[in-house]
Design an enzyme around this catalytic site. Structure first.
Site, PDB file in Angstrom:
ATOM      1  CG  HIS A   1      -0.325   0.315   2.507  1.00 16.24           C
ATOM      2  ND1 HIS A   1       0.427  -0.603   3.211  1.00 16.24           N
ATOM      3  CD2 HIS A   1      -0.319   1.451   3.263  1.00 16.24           C
ATOM      4  CE1 HIS A   1       0.866  -0.055   4.338  1.00 16.24           C
ATOM      5  NE2 HIS A   1       0.424   1.179   4.391  1.00 16.24           N
ATOM      6  CG  ASP A   2       2.659   3.383   3.022  1.00 14.69           C
ATOM      7  OD1 ASP A   2       1.732   4.067   2.544  1.00 14.69           O
ATOM      8  OD2 ASP A   2       2.924   3.363   4.230  1.00 14.69           O
TER       9      ASP A   2
ATOM     10  CE  LYS B   1       4.052   6.803   3.786  1.00 12.34           C
ATOM     11  NZ  LYS B   1       4.108   6.468   5.224  1.00 12.34           N
TER      12      LYS B   1
ATOM     13  CG  HIS C   1       1.909   8.045   0.181  1.00 11.39           C
ATOM     14  ND1 HIS C   1       1.513   9.014   1.078  1.00 11.39           N
ATOM     15  CD2 HIS C   1       1.425   6.857   0.673  1.00 11.39           C
ATOM     16  CE1 HIS C   1       0.834   8.438   2.056  1.00 11.39           C
ATOM     17  NE2 HIS C   1       0.764   7.144   1.842  1.00 11.39           N
TER      18      HIS C   1
END
Length: 287
Positions: free
Chosen positions: A128-129, A132, A157
């Site tokens: 999910h990140d 970033k 992000h």
């Protein structure tokens, strides 16, 4: 290749060739420099490099008999590997993705989701990140409040995560959920600002798991929050911005677990980083 790409893109081919040639025998293997010079002399290569879709070009260059097919186990391993890359970007995010994945899977189990749906949700939580990686550490690790411009950059992000995953065939179905992990029922989330009617159960679980894990860990601008305080915050927002069903699943799962904050792991990662940056911290005499 990295040096060539950067200098070619930012300063043009002529300056790129000058830099690569000047580093021959010092930074770079002279044989590789000579190979690059021969490629530049081939006008067809230069023209295609400047105009082609590089992703499609790479697919064309891959030997057909070397194509590997990934099964479900391999896809799980790929998702885990990328989550570790993302979490290693900052000591403040150490093990965050794995933590969110464990929490989200536990919530999904409490809600009776099928093994297949749980597996997909687990992968989504791990990835999910991913976006970033496109946000500066000067923003992610900032010890104080972000400026409006910095916060706007940080809010991109989830969009980056969705865009990256949507380009990978095996992970395309995860893209929308990954991009929605900061959305809220009342439409005050980001990056789309969508409301409850457009958020399915996977997105709602992921949002709650992400908030719980993040608040339970330290940040450069605050200490880790105790579990009771985190649950109080989520309970207050349940039915407004937080899905009450997802919150109830989290409560039920936590009652069966001995949840441990990752704050200790964060501080250990910070200590290692300090030692790497300042090797004299343990042996002052070396200076």
């Amino acid at each position: 290749c990295q040096t060539i790409e950067v200098f070619w893109r930012e300063h043009g081919l002529a300056e790129c060739c000058q830099v690569v040639t000047s580093r021959s025998g010092r930074w770079f293997d002279p044989n590789l420099v000579q190979l690059f010079q021969s490629m530049v002399a081939d006008g067809n290569f230069v023209n295609r490099f400047q105009t082609a879709n590089h992703q499609n070009w790479l697919v064309e260059l891959e030997p057909q008999d070397q194509v590997l097919l990934a099964d479900e186990r391999v896809l799980d391993e790929v998702a885990l590997a990328f989550s570790q890359v993302v979490d290693a970007k900052s000591p403040w995010t150490a093990r965050h993705s794995a933590g969110v994945a464990a929490i989200a899977d536990g919530m999904a189990e409490m809600l009776g989701m099928t093994p297949e749906n749980r597996r997909h949700l687990h992968r989504t939580a791990l990835l999910h990140d991913l976006g970033k990686l496109g946000v500066s550490n000067l923003i992610l690790d900032k010890p104080g409040k972000m400026t409006d411009e910095e916060f706007a950059a940080m809010k991109q992000h989830p969009r980056f995560s969705e865009e990256i995953l949507s380009k990978i065939g095996s992970f395309q179905l995860l893209a929308t959920h990954a991009g929605a992990h900061h959305e809220r029922l009342d439409g005050r989330g980001y990056f789309r600002g969508i409301t409850s009617s457009l958020l399915d159960v996977e997105a709602r679980i992921l949002m709650v798991a992400d908030v719980f894990e993040a608040l339970s860990a330290a940040r450069p601008y605050r200490d880790a929050m105790p579990r009771e305080r985190v649950m109080g915050i989520l309970q207050k927002d349940a039915g407004v911005s937080v899905c009450p069903v997802a919150f109830a699943a989290l409560e039920k799962w936590l009652d069966r677990q001995d949840f441990t904050s990752r704050a200790d792991a964060q501080f250990a990662a910070l200590d290692r980083l300090v030692q790497e940056l300042n090797p004299c911290s343990q042996s002052p005499s070396c200076c």
